[in-house]
Structures are given as structure tokens and as C-alpha cells.
Scaffold this motif. Structure first.
Motif, PDB file in Angstrom:
ATOM      1  N   SER A   1       0.786  -1.100   0.162  1.00 29.37           N
ATOM      2  CA  SER A   1      -0.161   0.001   0.418  1.00 29.37           C
ATOM      3  C   SER A   1       0.740   1.552   0.123  1.00 29.37           C
ATOM      4  N   ALA A   2       0.336   2.418  -0.211  1.00 31.59           N
ATOM      5  CA  ALA A   2       1.065   3.688  -0.425  1.00 31.59           C
ATOM      6  C   ALA A   2      -0.205   4.605   0.467  1.00 31.59           C
ATOM      7  N   ARG A   3       1.121   6.363   0.822  1.00 25.30           N
ATOM      8  CA  ARG A   3      -0.442   7.161   1.020  1.00 25.30           C
ATOM      9  C   ARG A   3       0.840   8.032   2.050  1.00 25.30           C
ATOM     10  N   ASP A   4       0.905   9.500   1.292  1.00 24.41           N
ATOM     11  CA  ASP A   4       0.922  10.203   1.519  1.00 24.41           C
ATOM     12  C   ASP A   4       2.771  10.658   1.516  1.00 24.41           C
ATOM     13  N   GLY A   5       3.100  10.243   0.693  1.00 18.98           N
ATOM     14  CA  GLY A   5       4.709   9.336   0.294  1.00 18.98           C
ATOM     15  C   GLY A   5       4.786   8.631   1.417  1.00 18.98           C
ATOM     16  N   TRP A   6       4.582   7.552   1.808  1.00 21.02           N
ATOM     17  CA  TRP A   6       5.320   6.767   2.632  1.00 21.02           C
ATOM     18  C   TRP A   6       5.039   4.990   1.751  1.00 21.02           C
ATOM     19  N   LEU A   7       5.703   3.813   1.885  1.00 16.99           N
ATOM     20  CA  LEU A   7       4.756   2.746   0.926  1.00 16.99           C
ATOM     21  C   LEU A   7       4.829   1.860   2.369  1.00 16.99           C
TER      22      LEU A   7
ATOM     23  N   ILE B   1     -11.718   4.863  -4.008  1.00 24.98           N
ATOM     24  CA  ILE B   1     -10.933   6.499  -3.743  1.00 24.98           C
ATOM     25  C   ILE B   1     -11.377   7.703  -2.787  1.00 24.98           C
ATOM     26  N   GLU B   2      -9.966   8.237  -1.606  1.00 22.08           N
ATOM     27  CA  GLU B   2     -10.736   9.330  -0.913  1.00 22.08           C
ATOM     28  C   GLU B   2      -9.904  10.775  -1.165  1.00 22.08           C
ATOM     29  N   SER B   3     -11.015  11.185  -1.392  1.00 21.31           N
ATOM     30  CA  SER B   3     -10.762  12.810  -1.707  1.00 21.31           C
ATOM     31  C   SER B   3     -11.425  14.005  -1.699  1.00 21.31           C
ATOM     32  N   GLU B   4     -10.197  14.111  -1.118  1.00 21.13           N
ATOM     33  CA  GLU B   4     -10.660  16.258  -0.005  1.00 21.13           C
ATOM     34  C   GLU B   4     -11.688  15.922   0.808  1.00 21.13           C
ATOM     35  N   GLY B   5     -11.712  14.461   1.290  1.00 22.89           N
ATOM     36  CA  GLY B   5     -13.235  14.824   2.306  1.00 22.89           C
ATOM     37  C   GLY B   5     -14.202  13.885   1.758  1.00 22.89           C
ATOM     38  N   GLU B   6     -14.516  13.177   0.294  1.00 19.27           N
ATOM     39  CA  GLU B   6     -15.246  12.657  -0.601  1.00 19.27           C
ATOM     40  C   GLU B   6     -14.449  11.321  -0.763  1.00 19.27           C
TER      41      GLU B   6
ATOM     42  N   LEU C   1     -14.335  16.263 -13.312  1.00 14.47           N
ATOM     43  CA  LEU C   1     -14.404  16.258 -11.627  1.00 14.47           C
ATOM     44  C   LEU C   1     -13.669  17.915 -12.098  1.00 14.47           C
ATOM     45  N   VAL C   2     -14.102  18.669 -13.127  1.00 14.61           N
ATOM     46  CA  VAL C   2     -14.055  20.263 -13.051  1.00 14.61           C
ATOM     47  C   VAL C   2     -13.825  20.567 -11.833  1.00 14.61           C
ATOM     48  N   GLY C   3     -15.231  20.542 -11.312  1.00 16.95           N
ATOM     49  CA  GLY C   3     -15.521  21.115  -9.762  1.00 16.95           C
ATOM     50  C   GLY C   3     -14.817  20.948  -8.718  1.00 16.95           C
ATOM     51  N   ARG C   4     -14.429  20.284  -9.130  1.00 18.80           N
ATOM     52  CA  ARG C   4     -13.349  19.667  -7.424  1.00 18.80           C
ATOM     53  C   ARG C   4     -11.749  19.901  -7.547  1.00 18.80           C
ATOM     54  N   ARG C   5     -11.717  21.227  -7.745  1.00 16.83           N
ATOM     55  CA  ARG C   5     -10.496  22.150  -8.038  1.00 16.83           C
ATOM     56  C   ARG C   5      -9.788  21.072  -9.305  1.00 16.83           C
ATOM     57  N   ARG C   6     -10.346  20.381 -10.372  1.00 17.89           N
ATOM     58  CA  ARG C   6     -10.014  19.882 -11.236  1.00 17.89           C
ATOM     59  C   ARG C   6      -9.280  18.830 -10.939  1.00 17.89           C
ATOM     60  N   ARG C   7      -9.338  17.760 -10.488  1.00 16.48           N
ATOM     61  CA  ARG C   7      -8.189  16.634  -9.844  1.00 16.48           C
ATOM     62  C   ARG C   7      -8.493  15.558 -11.057  1.00 16.48           C
ATOM     63  N   SER C   8      -7.551  15.383 -11.089  1.00 18.82           N
ATOM     64  CA  SER C   8      -7.446  13.942 -11.646  1.00 18.82           C
ATOM     65  C   SER C   8      -6.792  12.812 -10.530  1.00 18.82           C
ATOM     66  N   LEU C   9      -7.398  11.175 -11.146  1.00 18.76           N
ATOM     67  CA  LEU C   9      -7.345  10.104 -10.020  1.00 18.76           C
ATOM     68  C   LEU C   9      -6.678   8.796 -10.844  1.00 18.76           C
ATOM     69  N   PHE C  10      -6.050   8.750 -10.114  1.00 15.84           N
ATOM     70  CA  PHE C  10      -4.910   7.444 -10.936  1.00 15.84           C
ATOM     71  C   PHE C  10      -5.298   6.132 -10.277  1.00 15.84           C
ATOM     72  N   VAL C  11      -6.454   5.500 -10.366  1.00 14.05           N
ATOM     73  CA  VAL C  11      -6.350   4.167 -10.108  1.00 14.05           C
ATOM     74  C   VAL C  11      -5.422   2.772 -10.592  1.00 14.05           C
ATOM     75  N   ARG C  12      -5.518   1.862  -8.984  1.00  9.11           N
ATOM     76  CA  ARG C  12      -4.347   0.362  -8.971  1.00  9.11           C
ATOM     77  C   ARG C  12      -4.925   0.114  -8.325  1.00  9.11           C
TER      78      ARG C  12
ATOM     79  N   MET D   1      -3.445   0.333  -4.947  1.00 12.57           N
ATOM     80  CA  MET D   1      -3.710   1.614  -3.862  1.00 12.57           C
ATOM     81  C   MET D   1      -4.284   2.778  -5.167  1.00 12.57           C
ATOM     82  N   SER D   2      -5.159   3.310  -4.565  1.00  8.72           N
ATOM     83  CA  SER D   2      -6.142   4.495  -5.409  1.00  8.72           C
ATOM     84  C   SER D   2      -6.217   5.801  -5.565  1.00  8.72           C
ATOM     85  N   ILE D   3      -5.205   7.434  -5.985  1.00 10.81           N
ATOM     86  CA  ILE D   3      -5.149   8.069  -5.602  1.00 10.81           C
ATOM     87  C   ILE D   3      -5.737   8.955  -6.528  1.00 10.81           C
TER      88      ILE D   3
END
Length: 391
Positions: free
Chosen positions: A104-110, A244-249, A280-291, A294-296
Motif C-alpha cells: 500500500s502507499a499513503r502520504d509519501g510512504w510505502l 478513492i478518498e478525495s478531499e473529504g469525499e 472532476l472540474v468542479g473539484r479543483r480539476r482533480r485527476s484519479l489514478f487507479v490501481r 492503491m488508488s489516489i
């Protein structure tokens, strides 16, 4: 002094004044460039060809997630494919991660597994924390973690039948004995999605869109009554699904065969239903990376063309491979090729930077899909956001 001598002196003064910075010796320009912060090297290279040869070629490592994978499994060498640059940066990890498996991975940690150890490591800084495993924690099917390594919570869940789950938790410096929880209703975890930490609890996505929730404070596991399905009128499985958890959603991504028919849903936590979103434009123009590991969600901050897309761990062609080092500049980090200069490499770079395809993605704005056919999947990989975290 005669008139001829004065003319010669004046000519030399005028000639010296007319010389440009590009006329400086290359060694002098390199000395100047060595004092310039790395974020300004790309700007300096645009002045002229001579200046371009004097500065180092640098690539921001913190402006987009990278697809981290081991080319040779278990080695201390890992590859970071950047979808932003369509290049693979080969790095040697400062920590000993040989023989490990990425979990897994999170916040710069593996989070990695090696025999009877769980390792939380930052491959950029080389800092690693080892969590010894007791004998009863011998296997992880799905795993996630939250918090800094010095005070983290690790959540691992196994499920073999829809009626129950087996959960192992590391918290406050020790592992609790695994517990079996009876499901209040049948629940089958999506095989492509790890648990996600959200609002103090770990959420597991069911294969039809259901949600199972573990509360580490109360030590409780519950399969929520709602949502029941991504599409309430349908009861069948919906193909591959990712949570995916994204900015509180909480978001989920569903894909059809070969990356086609990508759909994105947002959990309405008031009515507890999945709502399909088209952009995703209304959500700070985010992108999703799925795997599967870990998906982020991320907000690429360099190229707006990366926004509003869903990225998959598949690449067309052969991206340029660059042996690199990671260097800091203030609070920024950069991939820096081991070659110290650009001198003489323009022709090589043009040859290597041809049309090599790029990463497979779905553009949500115009509903364009990259074909899976002919692409290569990085099997032992994970989406990772390089950071300078030490704890």
C-alpha cells in the motif's frame, strides 16, 4: 596618446560591452548555474543554447503521482514512471528494501511486506520504520494504513466467505490478535480495491457498491445498509471497481473490459447513495489514478492537460529510461539525471523523445479512451506521491 591608439581602446571597450552573457566560457556559466535553485534551471535553459548547455536537466518529482515499480523484483532499484513527462526515472533507494513486496502507499510512504516484517518506508528520503509481525498475522489479503509511521494504524482484512471477515489491526505500537467478525449481511470485497481511510474509519468497497466500515476506536465492523449498489436497479457485479478518498469525499471508479466505459461515482453521505458524476472540474480539476494496491486523487499542478482524467497503470510504447538521483531544493524535490550536463545530448534526447505513446487514460471531458490493446501493464506497481516526509 595618438588618435589611432584612442580608437583602438574605444573599439575594445565597445566590443567588450557588446558581448553577451552567452559569450561567457561554459565553465563559468556552469559555476553560475550551480548557484541557481533547481526550480529555476528550466527557465535558465530557455535563454539561449549556450545557457541550455550549462544547466542541469531537472524534472519536478512532486507535481504528479508516479507509477512506482520494481523492474527486477526484490532489488534495491526501483523505477518511477511519470505520466507528466512520459519518462521512467531509475533510482536507488537509500533504504534496504530488497526482497520486499509493495502492499500500500499513503502520504509519501510505502507499506511493504518482507517475511515477518511490515516496513513503512519513504524511498525518497530512505527513512524506514519496521513493524515486527506476530505469528498469527501471517497473511494480508487487503491492507491499508493511516497516520505517520511513528503513530500509525494498520488495517488488514481477509475474506473467504461472504458471511464473515477476519481483521488484524496494528495500533499504538502493537498488533492486536486477529478477530473474526460476522457480517450483518452478505459482503464480498471488490478484488481490485484496497481499504480506504476516511473520517477516522477504514472503508472497504463491495463488488456491487456496498461498503463495509471498520472503526478502530470502537473496534467494530459493520456492513452498511446503504448504499446497496452502484445502480439500484441492477444486482449483478459491475466489473472492476476502485475506491478513492478525495478531499473529504469517497469516490469510486468503475471500468468495463479493456478500460472502456469508465464511470465515476461520488458517495452522497446524507442519502448514502452513489451519484454518478460526469466531470472532476468542479473539484479543483482533480485527476484519479487507479490501481489495485492503491488508488489516489491528485491535482497535477504543472500541466492542465492532465486534469479531469482517470489514469491506469498501462503504458503504450517504451518510455525513455533515465538513471537519476533525487535532489531537494527548499521544500521541492526533483529527478536529476546522473549526467551532469546537457552538452551534446540534444540529438540523443530528440531521438529518445519521439512518439512513444504514453499512459492509458480516460478523458472525462470528451469521453476519449486510450486503447488497452498494445499497451504494457506494470504488474508489480503502485501509484505513489513523492514527498520529503521523515515521520
Amino acid at each position: 596618446m595618438d588618435k589611432l591608439g584612442r580608437r583602438e581602446d574605444l573599439h575594445r571597450v565597445v566590443s567588450a560591452a557588446a558581448r553577451s552573457w552567452s559569450d561567457l566560457p561554459l565553465d563559468v556559466l556552469r559555476l553560475v548555474a550551480s548557484r541557481v535553485p533547481l526550480p529555476d534551471h528550466p527557465h535558465m535553459s530557455l535563454v539561449c543554447k549556450t545557457w541550455r548547455r550549462s544547466v542541469r536537466q531537472v524534472y519536478p518529482a512532486d507535481r504528479s503521482p508516479v507509477l512506482l515499480h520494481y523492474k527486477r523484483w526484490g532489488s534495491g532499484i526501483f523505477h518511477c514512471y511519470s505520466p507528466l513527462f512520459n519518462k521512467t526515472f531509475v533510482l536507488r533507494c537509500p533504504a534496504d528494501l530488497s526482497g520486499t513486496k509493495i502492499c500500500s502507499a499513503r502520504d509519501g510512504w510505502l507499506m511493504l511486506r518482507r517475511n515477518s516484517q511490515v516496513i513503512l518506508a519513504n524511498p525518497i528520503t530512505g527513512v524506514a520504520h519496521h513493524l515486527a509481525l506476530p505469528q498469527h498475522c501471517h497473511y494480508f489479503m487487503y491492507v491499508s494504513f493511516a497516520g505517520p509511521p511513528s503513530d500509525c494504524t494498520v488495517f488488514a482484512i481477509e475474506t473467504f466467505i461472504p458471511e464473515s471477515v477476519r481483521i488484524s489491526v496494528y495500533r499504538r505500537g502493537s498488533w492486536a490478535s486477529p478477530r473474526t467478525y460476522e457480517n450483518n449481511c452478505r459482503f464480498k470485497i471488490s478484488p481490485r480495491s484496497n481499504p480506504v481511510y476516511h473520517r477516522g474509519s477504514f472503508y472497504c468497497l463491495g463488488s456491487k457498491g456496498e461498503l463495509g466500515v471498520y472503526d478502530p476506536e470502537k473496534d467494530t465492523w459493520t456492513v452498511l445498509a446503504k448504499p446497496i449498489n452502484f445502480y439500484p436497479a441492477k444486482s449483478s457485479n459491475c466489473g472492476e471497481s476502485f475506491l478513492i478518498e478525495s478531499e473529504g469525499e469517497l469516490l469510486s471508479v468503475l471500468t468495463g473490459k479493456f478500460g472502456r466505459r469508465v464511470r465515476v461515482f461520488r458517495l452522497n453521505e446524507v442519502d448514502m447513495v452513489w451519484e454518478k458524476i460526469e466531470s472532476l472540474v468542479g473539484r479543483r480539476r482533480r485527476s484519479l489514478f487507479v490501481r489495485s494496491a492503491m488508488s489516489i486523487s491528485s491535482t497535477p499542478s504543472i500541466d492542465h492537460r492532465m486534469n479531469n482524467k482517470v489514469y491506469f497503470p498501462r503504458v503504450h510504447g517504451e518510455p525513455e529510461i533515465i538513471e537519476s538521483e533525487v535532489e531537494r531544493s527548499g521544500d521541492r524535490i526533483f529527478f536529476v539525471p546522473k549526467c551532469s550536463s546537457r552538452e551534446g545530448d540534444d540529438e540523443t534526447r530528440r531521438r529518445n523523445e519521439g512518439d512513444h505513446g504514453g499512459i492509458c487514460c480516460c478523458d472525462l471531458e470528451n469521453r476519449k479512451y486510450s486503447e488497452y490493446f498494445g499497451s504494457n501493464e506494470y504488474l508489480y506497481s503502485i501509484w505513489f506521491e513523492p514527498r520529503l516526509s521523515d515521520d
